[in-house]
Each structure stands twice: as C-alpha cells, then as structure tokens.
Scaffold this active site. Structure first.
Site, PDB file in Angstrom:
ATOM      1  N   ASP A 469      -3.094   0.556  -3.827  1.00  0.00           N
ATOM      2  CA  ASP A 469      -3.947   0.746  -2.665  1.00  0.00           C
ATOM      3  C   ASP A 469      -4.349  -0.625  -2.139  1.00  0.00           C
ATOM      4  OD1 ASP A 469      -5.725   1.999  -0.815  1.00  0.00           O
ATOM      5  OD2 ASP A 469      -7.369   1.589  -2.183  1.00  0.00           O
ATOM      6  N   ARG A 673     -10.192  -4.730   9.720  1.00  0.00           N
ATOM      7  CA  ARG A 673     -10.265  -3.280   9.859  1.00  0.00           C
ATOM      8  C   ARG A 673     -10.910  -2.959  11.199  1.00  0.00           C
ATOM      9  NH1 ARG A 673     -10.243  -0.392   5.004  1.00  0.00           N
ATOM     10  NH2 ARG A 673     -11.852   1.048   5.751  1.00  0.00           N
ATOM     11  N   ASP A 755      -4.805   2.011   6.363  1.00  0.00           N
ATOM     12  CA  ASP A 755      -5.041   1.174   7.536  1.00  0.00           C
ATOM     13  C   ASP A 755      -3.884   1.259   8.517  1.00  0.00           C
ATOM     14  OD1 ASP A 755      -7.531   0.263   6.818  1.00  0.00           O
ATOM     15  OD2 ASP A 755      -6.741  -1.393   5.637  1.00  0.00           O
ATOM     16  N   ARG A 848      -1.212   4.064   7.100  1.00  0.00           N
ATOM     17  CA  ARG A 848      -1.711   5.339   7.632  1.00  0.00           C
ATOM     18  C   ARG A 848      -1.331   6.520   6.738  1.00  0.00           C
ATOM     19  NH1 ARG A 848      -5.518   4.580  11.715  1.00  0.00           N
ATOM     20  NH2 ARG A 848      -4.737   3.249  13.375  1.00  0.00           N
ATOM     21  N   LYS A 854       0.520   9.441  -0.737  1.00  0.00           N
ATOM     22  CA  LYS A 854       0.621   8.397  -1.757  1.00  0.00           C
ATOM     23  C   LYS A 854       1.282   8.942  -3.017  1.00  0.00           C
ATOM     24  CE  LYS A 854      -3.407   5.623  -0.344  1.00  0.00           C
ATOM     25  NZ  LYS A 854      -4.672   4.997  -0.802  1.00  0.00           N
TER      26      LYS A 854
END
Length: 1168
Positions: A469, A673, A755, A848, A854
C-alpha cells in the site's frame, strides 16, 4: 453512506413543549438557528455548549412516569421478523443470547477428548499411533509395550500442557470479564440503576456507563450527559484506533430521559453481524418511528471518553456482539517448507515400505529353506511339546505379513516424530530474536516487531513479490496542507506565520498544529466582504471547516490562559484540512449533534447541521447540508476529482473547471493528495424534498444503504466548484533505500494505492521505484474492449523491447494500471493477459484500486506461480490483500490496527522490511532447511544400522540395540543440538547480508532445501550406516563379545557421527552450541550407563565390559573418521571449485576484507 445523525430542531434544548408532538416534516425555516451575535461557548476541555446535571439518581421503584411498551404498534412489532429482531427497551429478554462470553476452547470434561482430536489432525501423529497400537499386539510386539508408548505420549503430553496453560489463561480472563459490574436500570423504575454483573445483562436492559468505563455490550445510545446527545468513545480495544469517535443519542430519547428518567418503546434492528462500521435500526416511540444508524450505537469493548455518562439499551449481548463475532482471527497459513516436507515424508514412507518388504520376504525365504529345522530353533519359536506343534508359528504367508508389521515398528523412526516439536521450538526461538532486534524497533511509535504467526518464519527467506500500500505504508500518513486552487487561482506560496488564535473569554485558543499560509490568500480572505472573489475564498474555507466529522477538543497547557484546540477525526485528511482552515482564520471551535460553531475571522457563527452524507467508497465524496447564520441553506461537498467533476454544472464557469483540473494535475505530479471542494445553495423546496426522501430512506431497516446513496446522489448535483486542495503525505524515512535493496535482491515491488494516477506516479519516482530510464506502459480504459486492445498492444511492445535489449543493456518496463481498467480485467479472461504482461515488467503500479482489487492482484500472482508473495499495509482496506498473500505484514500506523490484527507479522516502518527479509528471512530459511534435512539424515542413519543387523539374524527383526536406546535416539540423543543450531547459527553476519542483497537469492532458488539435497543426505546416511555397522561387525566377528555390548557401540557411534557432521556444518560457534553438541554425546554415554545398570533390563553391565577395552575406543575413532571422509571431501571440493554466493561472502568475512574489496568485482551467481 449517508449519516444517520438526526435532523434537529435548531433551538436550545428544552425550549419547546415536550408534550407537543413534533411535526414529522417541519419546514426548513424551523430548522434554521435564531439570529444571534455570539453563540455561548464553554472555556473547558470539552468545548461543548452546556453541562447538565446527572438526572439519574437512584429513586424508589415506581417513582416517576414510565411509558407503557404496549403503546407501540403491534403491526410494527411484526415487520421484518425474518431479517430483524425486536427489542423492548427496558425489558430484559431471555429469548436472545446472554452477555456471558467464553473464549476458552476446553472445559474440564472436554479437554482430553477435544485436545487429542485437535492433535491427531496431524496425519503423522495418526501414523505414530498406529505403530504404537501394533506394538501392543503379542504377535508383532518388538519393543516393550510401555517403551513404545513413551515417544508419542511425551509429544502429546507436552502439547497438551501447553494448550492447557493457554486455555487456563483464557478461562481466567473470561471470569474477570464476566464478573465486572455495570449499572443497570431496574425494570419498572425511573432512574434506579443497580449494580449487575456483566454476565447477567440481557438484551433489552438499559445500562448506564460513566466516563472512562468500558461498555459491557453493544448498546444504542438513549441519553448522554451532553444536552445534545453527544458522546465520545475510544475504540482502541476494538480496532486499535486511538482517535475519539463521536456517537449520538436521538433527541427523542434524550429529552424523554431528561424529563422522566426513563424511556420505553420497541427497537427493530438487524440481526447480529460482523460489520463493526454498519448498523441499521428503527425505534418506535410515542407513535413515531425514529431511524438509527452507525452513529447511534456503541460497541462492547469501547471506552467512554470526555463524556460524564451515557445511557443505552442493549441490542446485542455476549457472543452476538460485533467484537465477539469478529474474534475468529486471520486464516491459518502453512510455510512452503512444511508443505514440501510432505513430499519427503512420502519418499521416506516408500523407503520404509521397501525395507519392510525386503525384510519380510527374506524372512519368508529363510523359513522355506529351514522349515524342517524350526522345531529345534528355539530362539525362533517355542514348541508346545504337549501337542507337538509350534503353537505360535502361523505358516509362511502369515509369518511374512507379521514380519512386515514388526519391521514397520522397528523402522518407524525413519520418519522423525520429534521433527514437528523441533520445528515449533525453533520458530519460537527465531520469533524471540526477531522481536528483540533493535533494528526492527520503531522509536517514533514505540512499537516492537511482533511475530503473530509462528508457522511461516522461514517463508520470509523466499519472497519474490512484495505488494505494498502507499498511504501510511510508504508514507507517514501525517497529512500537511500545502496548497490550494480557489476559483481557478493557484495559491502555493506557503509561509510560516506562527498560527492563528481565537479569543474565548479571557483565554486564547490556538489550533494544535499550524499550517503554512499563502500571504496573497490571507490578504484576499481579509477582504471577504468587498468582492466576489473574496466571498468564494471564504466559502472555500467554510467548506473545509464544516464538511467533516472533526470533533474539536480543548486541551489545557501550562499557561492557564492558553489552550490548544485538538481536532480529533477518523481521517488524517480531514484533520489536515481543518487545521488549514484554522490557520487562515476559519476556526472550528465546537461541534454538537445539531450544530457547529466556527470562528470566522474573529466572529463566532453557528451553523446548523441539517444533514450529512458520509464518505463511502462508491460515491468517493461526502457532503453536508448546513443552515447558515444568514438563514440560507447550503450544501458543501468534497471528494475525489473523478467524483466531483461528474456532478458539477460545467455549462457555467467552464474556464474555472479547466483551471482547477490543470492545478490538480500539477499537485498530483508533485506527489500531493488532492481533493475537490464544491458547494450548492438549496432552495427551501429543494431542501424539503430532500428531507422527505432522506427520512423515508433513513427509516428503512433493510436496504437503507442503497436508499441513502440514492438520496445523496439526487441532492449532490449541479455543484459549483470552489477549488481544490493539495495535501502532502511525506515518505517514511529510508523508503527509497529499502526499495532499492529489495530490487537488488530480485524482489519485485508492486504498489497498490487508491490515489489518482499522477499522484501514484510521482510517489513512484520519489521512492525510486520508477526511474527515468524505464519504459512506462499505462493501461487506463473504460471498457472491456479497450482494455483488451491495450493489453495486446502492451504485450507486443514488451516483446519488441525485450528482443531489442542485449544483456549489457537490459530494458526495464514499468506497468501502470488504473482501477477502472481492473474492473474489466480481473475475474475475466483478460486477467491471463494481464498476468503475462505484469510478469514481464520490473515494476507494477496500480492506482485507484479498491480493497478487493488489491486482493485480486495478489491472487493473480499467487495462483499462477510458485513464487512467494508478501503484502504489506496499514489500514482496514489492506486486510484482504494481507490475508491473500503468502506472508502478510501489518504496519502499526495512523489508521488503526486492523491490518496488524489480520497480519502474520507487524512492525512500525516499511524500511524494516529490508532487515526482516534479507537478514532474518535468510537466517530462518537457512536454519530451518538444514534442520529438516538433518533430522531426516540422522534418523535414516540409525534405521539403516538396524536394517543391516537384521540381515544376520535370520530376518527375525531382533535388535542388538536396546529398545530404550532406540526410542531415546530421536527424542533425546540427537534432537537438542539441532534445535539450538536452528535458533542460533548464522551463516553470514547482518552487515554482510545488508551490504549484498543478492545473497537473498539462495532462498528464492531453493538452494538450501530441495530433492537433490534430500537424496544426497539419504546417500550420506547410507554410507555412514554401513561404516557404523560393518566396522564393528568385522572387528568383533570372531570374538566372544555378546550382542548387548556390541549393541551399545552401535547405539553410541551413530550419535557421535551425526553430531560430528553437525559440528562440521556449523558456521558460528558459541558456548551454548558447544554445550549442546558435546553435551549430547556425554548425555548419551551417561544414559547407556544408566540403562545397562538396571538389572531387570537385557544387557545388564554390557557397557562397562566393552568400554574397558582399547579396541572399543579405536573403533569409535575409526568409525568417525571414515564416516566423515565423503562429507569432508564433497564439502571441500564444492567450496573450492564451485563456491556459492554465500561461501564467497563467508570467505570475505573470514579474511576481514569486506570493506577493502570492490563490490562490483565480487562474482555473484545470476538469478534464474
């Protein structure tokens, strides 16, 4: 998902007549605050408006009015009985589970059968049990019945004692938990709370909890010490998060409790489930249905903080509470070595069957050749002279079968029973030293390395893929506001100004964190009443201060006139934006369930919270509807750019939208961000329409989430863009260096982040995952067909680049995939194409991505290759990825401990992954591999000695070695040294392993544990068994020595030989290893003395006779030297002519020239 917070009438509590039934749909104007110059504020640590006395003093039973539960509609009681439960407030119900919990696995009666069942789930234990049972049969008994039971009984006993101690601790903890006291409202009374043990609390009980007390069950809040119904809880015992969470009591119940000291009604809630973040219910009270949601429930295990008291009704108790339903733990994993161990066990089983078959068949042939002599062969079978028959001779066929079973008993130790306990002890020792490593200790968070899964330590030495991550894992997850784009203007020139303070009475309140401010933006904001641009800037910061769930807490300082405002929130992004607004003079100073107070450049203003749609992963935005001091109604919204731009009114101010998009791209390229902020002014009719739809959706028990999302989507439209924010999340220390070390170790690092693409790419460059010489392939599509075309083109490009590259100039390719594309790729036939493409790339970066995506990416590699995978993350959104990977690592970060609780290992920083894998992973793999192979080798050596002896005893399976020596060989004589070596031995130092990451490749290539090494060890055991057996056999062949004396030599010689081989392979000696290696040989000798000193055992005094001769000691020396010659020759030859990377590094360490040698000149084996 929309919030279930109440739409409160914005008047002071108690101002209305409680007897008047509230209108189900009050007009919008009634929800707006009265005009006031300055709202009342408290100058105390809570920053709440008023403190009310506790009205719930114990009273006599029956005092005060108590509502009749039967007043609720019977029709409502029956709604959704199949999907929900009905709880009568104040009436304990025996229908539902009690509040007593039990985490213990066993009771006094069930311990023995259940524990044995758990242990015998290991098939090897079933094998050893079958051997023990066979030895109890008179026809096939070889060893004494008691002696044959001892090894298995010892293993079972040790494990049972460990399990019993662990369960005793659970029982003790359960008793302490169940016997805690809570204040429970006595039925039929008003305010008469009496002490009651937790285990006696039932669903329907009304419980009072004081500040800093732990909640005994899952409860719906009915009233709190704050007049607006606000309560703060800390969920550190539930999810590990230390930030305070805000929960609310509905005003309908809050007012009833303050007036009557009690409340009654029927509560319809969903059935017990594991979702700790969701709750849907309705409360029928006074003929009105009140909706309840996640913000109205407090869960067992939470602590009440900064709230004097809170009262709630129990809806879930005991084993049905959410914390108990979530206590199952992470799925168990098995290490690769343990899985491969089954392969070698099968090979040894085949070898065992072959030896037993050989012995039994040869025994049958001997019986056929000597069938006429059996009558006089008294040592073979005794003759019953009364009948003239050999009563225990069953014929050749049956004798072959009996001999086969006897051979299985004699040669059983070829599969070592002690190996499993040895592996557990070695892993326990390895875990201790990993936890004690100072290089794995995080000073900032004071968190030590934790080994949460003891059975996969060695897998750390074989990792090929790391899935990481970004936020909180590679970065600190400590957000700092850096810049803003407001109405198309970029404000990026931040300067330190020392912060902003507000005056409250005689005190000065200052936000805890100061943010750099742009001077031009400050100047524009100070002129907020003079032009349109200034008004939009003010609206922008009002949106930052209002559109959140932040709770401001006021902290005392050493200066009694100086206080700090600490913004507590569930999201670090929200905290950063609140501090940013405060630094520009828009300070959030108070929050209640119905309104917030914002100090706007010195003017304190009250904004009523009329509605809140919280952030969810589907909408990717949140919004709040506020009643402003000027009596207008506004909708503030913030969220991801992809979400907000889709709901804007692009027909107006198109240039502003384009400028904002350009600034967003700029911020993302800097690794910031980004969030987009917008607003919309609502008319009264629009608000009333929304309010009606919201209340209808909010009172639905089933499907409420989808209905609320639909309501939010309907109101979140035609948004006017106010601007965008850029927040910096700094990289953790040592991340670029750590990633570079992992890449040198041939470990592929993939980043999976939520992100946007530009931010992810920028972070990739910052952490040196991406470099300028890499060829980037980007897949960002919105349909399955376009994804397929992109994959085909990318594969063609990859093959072309790979074909053009030479060994001298290797082309590195980076693949960047968007989450939208993964929607069409994962779980379809396209994922095979993605797998082919990703494995050809050096770097993969997915942006995204959702949590399940994941896990899908990890499964893409795990299910298609034999490569070991590791996933590392810090948040709840990483749990699925962590549990999917072969090894899961949780970061103890800012997002709670959900990832840690689901992980196999936990630590404080990403950079600790380098010493964990390259050092401890390498050591663990090398030690465990050697220990397993060594156990197979030493047992095979001993069994083959027994086998050679059978060839000279008419294949009767009699043994010269006593049964006790045979059984103690694997349990005591040879087990302890290998356990100590498995914990303490180090082939290379930590400094060398960190300096040369390529040394990690030995585990990736299975160099220390493979079939070839296993066969080599068995061949070595074959040679050494021949030496151990035949040298004494030929030396004493024509002597008068008895078999017991020769058996003692055959018992001692294998112990000396296998320990000498172990000593030859040890890399680093210390006094502990010396004590166990040489002490074991001495202990074996002492045991032989003791066994031969017991007159009731065969071989009494034999050891004293044979040790008194010089031939014994000469033979022992010759046996050791002869047995070690092949091992020494092979070891010397390979290390001199075919040295491995590890051997080269060891020689460098030995000659103390690590620092003098140019690393680039050290030849390292290429990776396959």
């Amino acid at each position: 998902m929309a919030s279930e917070r109440p739409l409160l009438v914005a008047t002071t509590p108690g101002a209305c007549n409680p007897d008047d039934a509230p209108s189900p749909h009050p007009p919008a104007a009634s929800l707006l605050p009265p005009a006031q110059q300055e709202p009342p504020l408290r100058a105390d640590p809570l920053a709440f408006s008023v403190e009310v006395p506790d009205p719930f003093r114990p009273s006599r039973r029956g005092d005060g009015p108590v509502d009749d539960p039967s007043a609720s509609s019977q029709r409502e009681r029956e709604v959704g009985d199949n999907e929900s439960r009905a709880v009568v407030v104040g009436e304990p119900s025996p229908e539902f589970a009690g509040n007593a919990i039990r985490t213990a696995k066993y009771s006094v009666l069930t311990f023995l059968p259940r524990n044995l069942f758990e242990q015998f789930r290991r098939l090897s234990y079933v094998y050893f049990l079958a051997i023990t049972v066979l030895n109890q049969l008179p026809q096939v008994a070889v060893f004494g019945r008691g002696a044959s039971v001892l090894p298995l009984a010892f293993v079972l006993f040790v494990t049972a004692v460990k399990d019993a101690y662990e369960d005793f601790r659970r029982h003790r903890s359960d008793r302490q938990e169940n016997n805690r006291l809570a204040s429970v409202l006595a039925p039929g009374t008003a305010g008469d709370f009496q002490p009651k043990r937790w285990k006696h609390i039932r669903v329907g009980d009304v419980v009072r909890v004081a500040s800093n007390e732990t909640l005994p069950a899952d409860m719906v809040l009915l009233a709190t010490s704050d007049p607006t119904g606000v309560a703060h809880v800390q969920t550190v015992n539930l999810d590990g998060e230390t930030n305070l969470k805000t929960r609310y009591a509905k005003q309908e119940t809050q007012v009833r409790f303050s007036q009557n000291g009690g409340v009654s009604g029927i509560l319809h809630c969903e059935r017990p489930n594991r979702n700790i973040y969701g709750f849907q219910a309705n409360l029928d009270i006074d003929g009105k249905r009140v909706s309840l949601g996640p913000s109205n429930i407090v869960l067992r295990g939470c602590e009440l903080k900064n709230t004097t008291w809170a009262i709630g009704v129990v809806v879930y108790a005991g084993k049905e509470t959410k914390v108990m339903l979530n206590s199952s733990g992470a799925p168990s994993k098995r290490s690769r070595l343990e899985t491969q161990l089954n392969r070698e066990t099968v090979i040894l089983s085949i070898m065992l069957i072959g030896m037993c078959t050989t012995a039994s068949v040869l025994n049958g042939l001997w019986l056929l050749n000597h069938r006429g002599e059996l009558e006089f062969t008294q040592f073979f079978r005794e003759k019953d002279y009364t009948t003239g028959k050999n009563y225990n001779y069953y014929g050749v066929g049956m004798q072959i079968f009996i001999t086969f079973l006897m051979a299985v008993i004699v040669y059983q130790v070829i599969i070592p029973i002690s190996l499993y306990i040895s592996m557990e002890l070695v892993r326990l020792g390895q875990a201790y030293f990993m936890g004690a490593d100072k290089d794995l200790y995080d000073e900032s968070s004071r968190s030590k390395f934790q080994c949460r899964a003891l059975n996969i330590n060695e897998d750390l030495g074989q990792i090929r893929y790391v899935f990481s991550d970004k936020t909180g894992t590679l970065t600190e997850n400590k957000m700092v506001f850096q810049c803003a784009s407001i109405h198309g203007v970029d404000y990026s020139s931040g300067e330190d100004t020392g912060g902003y303070s507000v005056v409250v009475g005689d005190n000065l309140w200052t936000p805890k964190m100061a943010v750099k401010t742009d001077p031009q933006l400050v100047k524009v904001l100070r002129d907020s009443g003079k032009n349109e641009e200034a008004k939009l800037v003010l609206e922008f910061f009002l949106a930052l201060a209002a559109c959140n769930t932040i709770v401001p807490l006021v902290l005392e300082t050493r200066d009694c006139n100086q206080k700090l405002i600490d913004y507590q929130g569930e999201s670090p992004d929200e905290q950063a934006l609140a501090y940013a607004a405060a630094s520009y003079g828009i300070v959030l100073v108070e929050r209640t369930s119905g309104y917030i107070v914002i100090d706007v450049l010195g003017d304190r203003q009250r904004f009523d919270i009329l509605g809140l749609h919280e952030f969810d992963s589907d909408r990717k935005r949140m919004s709040v509807i506020v009643g402003c001091p000027d009596r207008t109604i506004k909708l503030y919204v913030k969220g991801a750019d992809s979400s907000i731009f889709g709901i804007t009114n692009k027909s107006s101010e198109l240039d502003i939208v384009r400028a904002t998009e350009a600034h967003l791209h700029k911020y993302s390229s800097l690794g910031l961000r980004t969030l987009v902020v917008g607003m919309r002014e609502l008319s009264q009719s629009e608000f009333e329409e929304w309010q009606l739809a919201y209340e209808n959706a909010n009172t639905a028990v089933l499907g409420r989430g989808n209905l609320l999302r639909s309501v939010a989507a309907n109101i979140e439209c035609n948004i006017r863009i106010l601007g965008a924010t850029g927040i910096e999340d700094k990289l953790q220390d040592g991340v670029p260096e750590a990633i570079e070390s992992l890449r040198q170790a041939n470990i592929k690092v993939w980043i999976l982040t939520g992100d946007k693409q530009e931010t992810a790419i920028s972070i990739g460059y910052s952490c040196k995952l991406l470099t300028n010489d890499m060829t980037q392939i980007v897949i960002n599509n919105n349909s399955k067909e376009s994804c397929q075309r992109s994959l085909v083109e990318a594969l063609a490009t990859t093959k072309k680049l790979t074909g053009l590259a030479s060994e001298a100039s290797r082309v590195t390719i980076a693949l960047i995939v968007d989450g939208n594309s993964l929607v069409y790729i994962l779980e379809t036939e396209l994922q095979e194409e993605l797998f082919k493409l990703a494995t050809e790339c050096s770097v993969v970066l997915c942006c995204r991505v959702a949590p399940l995506q994941k896990a899908g990416i990890v499964a893409l590699i795990k299910n298609r290759t034999d490569d070991m995978t590791l996933a590392i993350g810090d948040g709840a959104n990483d749990v699925s990825m962590i549990q999917m990977a072969d090894v899961g690592v949780g970061i103890s970060g800012q997002e709670g401990r959900q990832a840690v609780m689901a992980s196999d290992f936990s630590m404080g920083q990403f950079r600790f992954l380098v010493p964990l894998l390259l050092v401890h992973g390498h050591w663990n793999y090398q030690r465990m591999s050697y220990m397993i192979l060594y156990n197979f080798y030493k047992n095979a050596t001993f069994v083959l000695v027994l086998f050679w002896y059978v060839l000279y005893t008419a294949f009767t399976l009699t043994t010269a070695i006593t049964e006790w020596s045979s059984l103690l060989y694997t349990v005591l004589y040879t087990s302890l040294p290998t356990i100590v070596v498995g914990i303490l031995d180090k082939d290379l130092s930590k400094a060398t392993l960190l300096a040369y990451p390529k040394l990690y490749g030995s585990g990736q290539r299975d160099e220390k544990y493979n079939v070839s090494l296993f066969v080599l060890n068995i061949l070595e055991a074959l040679w050494q068994s021949l030496v151990v057996f035949y040298l004494p056999y030929f030396a004493y062949r024509r002597s008068t020595i008895d078999m017991s004396s020769l058996g003692d030599l055959w018992a001692l010689a294998p112990v000396v030989v296998v320990n000498m081989l172990l000593a030859m392979d040890i890399f680093r000696w210390n006094w502990i290893i010396h004590a166990f290696v040489w002490g074991t040989i001495a202990a074996t000798t002492i045991c032989l003395f003791v066994i031969d000193s017991i007159w009731i055992l065969p071989g009494y005094g034999a050891i004293f006779h044979i040790m008194g001769t010089g031939l014994f000691w000469l033979l022992l020396l010759i046996i050791v030297v002869t047995a070690m010659v092949p091992h020494f020759v092979i070891k010397a030859f390979t290390e001199h002519f075919m040295p491995s990377d590890i051997q080269i590094a060891r020689e460098m360490e030995k000659f103390k020239n690590v620092n003098q040698v140019n690393r680039s000149e050290i030849p390292m084996r290429g990776f396959s």
